[in-house]
Scaffold this active site. Structure first.
Site, PDB file in Angstrom:
ATOM      1  N   ASN A 150     -88.951  46.067  48.089  1.00  0.00           N
ATOM      2  CA  ASN A 150     -87.880  44.837  48.158  1.00  0.00           C
ATOM      3  C   ASN A 150     -86.665  45.465  47.329  1.00  0.00           C
ATOM      4  O   ASN A 150     -85.863  44.479  47.419  1.00  0.00           O
ATOM      5  CB  ASN A 150     -88.479  43.895  47.751  1.00  0.00           C
ATOM      6  CG  ASN A 150     -89.487  43.725  46.369  1.00  0.00           C
ATOM      7  OD1 ASN A 150     -90.036  44.850  46.377  1.00  0.00           O
ATOM      8  ND2 ASN A 150     -89.097  43.027  45.448  1.00  0.00           N
ATOM      9  N   GLN A 178     -91.258  42.644  53.517  1.00  0.00           N
ATOM     10  CA  GLN A 178     -89.909  43.141  53.399  1.00  0.00           C
ATOM     11  C   GLN A 178     -89.578  43.753  54.893  1.00  0.00           C
ATOM     12  O   GLN A 178     -88.355  44.115  55.059  1.00  0.00           O
ATOM     13  CB  GLN A 178     -89.288  43.985  52.386  1.00  0.00           C
ATOM     14  CG  GLN A 178     -89.097  43.104  50.886  1.00  0.00           C
ATOM     15  CD  GLN A 178     -88.000  42.309  50.955  1.00  0.00           C
ATOM     16  OE1 GLN A 178     -87.145  42.143  51.585  1.00  0.00           O
ATOM     17  NE2 GLN A 178     -88.148  41.254  49.937  1.00  0.00           N
ATOM     18  N   CYS A 330     -87.883  37.314  42.181  1.00  0.00           N
ATOM     19  CA  CYS A 330     -89.191  36.794  41.640  1.00  0.00           C
ATOM     20  C   CYS A 330     -89.362  37.267  40.209  1.00  0.00           C
ATOM     21  O   CYS A 330     -90.073  36.781  39.379  1.00  0.00           O
ATOM     22  CB  CYS A 330     -90.289  37.158  42.498  1.00  0.00           C
ATOM     23  SG  CYS A 330     -90.354  36.394  43.887  1.00  0.00           S
TER      24      CYS A 330
HETATM   25  N1  PMP Z   1     -93.864  40.700  48.131  1.00  0.00           N
HETATM   26  C1  PMP Z   1     -92.412  41.064  48.403  1.00  0.00           C
HETATM   27  C2  PMP Z   1     -92.084  42.563  48.594  1.00  0.00           C
HETATM   28  C3  PMP Z   1     -91.532  40.160  48.393  1.00  0.00           C
HETATM   29  O1  PMP Z   1     -90.176  40.598  48.282  1.00  0.00           O
HETATM   30  C4  PMP Z   1     -91.966  38.920  48.148  1.00  0.00           C
HETATM   31  C5  PMP Z   1     -90.559  38.009  47.877  1.00  0.00           C
HETATM   32  N2  PMP Z   1     -89.771  38.249  47.166  1.00  0.00           N
HETATM   33  C6  PMP Z   1     -93.075  38.467  47.834  1.00  0.00           C
HETATM   34  C7  PMP Z   1     -93.963  39.209  48.190  1.00  0.00           C
HETATM   35  C8  PMP Z   1     -93.433  37.006  47.960  1.00  0.00           C
HETATM   36  O2  PMP Z   1     -93.105  36.324  49.024  1.00  0.00           O
HETATM   37  P1  PMP Z   1     -93.153  34.831  49.170  1.00  0.00           P
HETATM   38  O3  PMP Z   1     -91.679  34.271  48.729  1.00  0.00           O
HETATM   39  O4  PMP Z   1     -93.291  34.389  50.582  1.00  0.00           O
HETATM   40  O5  PMP Z   1     -94.155  34.243  48.240  1.00  0.00           O
END
Ligand code: PMP
Length: 372
Positions: A150, A178, A330
């Site tokens: 990501n 992604q 995140c």
């Molecule tokens: N895995 C990856 C590689 C992500 O980029 C993200 C979102 N930033 C997530 C998991 C989490 O996804 P969600 O927002 O659907 O919980």
């Protein structure tokens, strides 16, 4: 304002919104109810959405489990496998560049007596298949490797990883959040891949909806895991709870659109990425360093160091005209563990920003960079 943070989330496609609205209003039934039309219509809409996801992924619709998103899917699969197969082994292999929803789940499992190996990555964030092979042992029950990163966009060699896990008879999970909707993912070509996580809001679907792929064996039996949510038995008993029909319908529409426009969208992203890369090189010359590889990557993700500039300050300064991020939304409060794992110094990490593009954009939209 030019939005270039599409790896964090994307705008809902207008056709997705239009598809969803009736299921918030007149078609509001619970798909688990029976006989009357609003329930049957909701059930059929969920079925159609599941079919759309299955055709995007190259799997059977009965292998698609709806969840609230990739965080939940990652938790469900990793904890579900760990719990269900704990009598067969307690060793999990993952990588240092996973999303926190994988890393923190693994850390939690370590507190419960599981042993977790976190694989190193190369300078673009990819694992080495020989390293994975070396770490496998009799107690290994699961390998979890991110498909496309990501922050850097780098793709892992999922074919070789899948083949190795098949040979070694170890379950393989991949966080494909992604990559879905950006590169072709045909699960019929990855027989060693048993589990996948994906999310609607990363490819112009709504937030709060995602899914897991769970492979069926040659006898048509779904791979067993311990359910994350116990309850009324929805989603084959693996993920109970009344289905969010409007979100599922939107997710299905986003999958349908991603499937129809796959080639066009990919080419568009490549063109936009090349254009933006050229502008950045021209404008900033020796003041920038690209962290990402240029090939074998998710199109549309660019990671750049602006030498000597603090990324938080830069992102804030740019915010009235361009929305970008320092990396993953995140874990934005901490310096990136991904960039640290590829060997960047703390200063290099703190000067990096990520541009992530969308096929909604055109070259004309990027002209704003000439005004910087
Ligand atoms: N895995 C990856 C590689 C992500 O980029 C993200 C979102 N930033 C997530 C998991 C989490 O996804 P969600 O927002 O659907 O919980």
């Amino acid at each position: 304002m030019l939005y270039l943070d599409n790896s964090a989330t994307t705008q809902v496609h207008p056709e997705v919104k239009d598809a969803m609205l009736p299921y918030l209003m007149e078609e509001f039934g619970n798909p688990s109810s029976k006989y009357y039309s609003v329930a049957e219509n909701a059930k059929n809409a969920v079925k159609e959405a599941r079919n759309n996801l299955a055709s995007l992924l190259g799997c059977s619709s009965s292998e698609v489990i709806f969840t609230s998103g990739s965080t939940e899917s990652n938790n469900m699969i990793i904890k579900g496998v760990a719990d269900y197969y704990s009598d067969q082994g307690n060793h999990i292999i993952t990588t240092k560049v996973e999303h926190p929803s994988v890393l923190e789940t693994c850390r939690y499992l370590e507190t419960k007596g599981f042993e977790v190996t976190y694989l190193d990555v190369d300078h673009f964030g990819r694992i080495n298949i020989e390293d994975l092979k070396k770490e496998m042992k009799g107690t290994t029950i699961l390998v979890s490797v991110i498909w496309g990163n990501n922050e850097l966009g780098s793709l892992n060699d999922m074919k070789s990883i899948s083949n190795l896990c098949l040979e070694e008879n170890v379950f393989l999970h991949s966080d494909a959040t992604q990559v879905i909707g950006k590169i072709e993912v045909d699960l019929s070509n990855y027989p060693g891949l048993t589990f996948l996580s994906f999310s609607g809001h990363k490819f112009h679907g709504p937030k709060g909806i995602g899914g897991s792929f769970i492979r069926k064996d040659q006898y048509d039996i779904l791979t067993k895991i311990t359910p994350l949510l116990h309850g009324g038995g929805q989603e084959l008993g693996i993920r109970s709870g009344t289905l969010a029909v409007h979100n599922i319908v939107g997710f299905g529409k986003a999958a349908e659109l991603a499937n129809i426009h796959a080639v066009k969208n990919r080419n568009q992203l490549i063109e936009l990425e090349n254009y933006l890369t050229d502008i950045l090189k021209e404008k900033f010359n020796t003041h920038i360093v690209f962290n990402n590889d240029v090939t074998n990557k998710i199109p549309g993700i660019i990671s750049v160091q602006f030498k000597g500039v603090n990324n938080e300050i830069l992102v804030k300064k740019l915010s009235p005209i361009i929305a970008v991020s320092t990396g993953s939304a995140c874990s934005s409060s901490k310096p990136s563990h991904v960039l640290a794992a590829i060997g960047l110094s703390i200063d290099q990490v703190r000067s990096t920003i990520r541009f992530s593009l969308s096929s909604f954009l055109s070259i004309e939209d990027l002209v704003v960079f000439n005004q910087l």
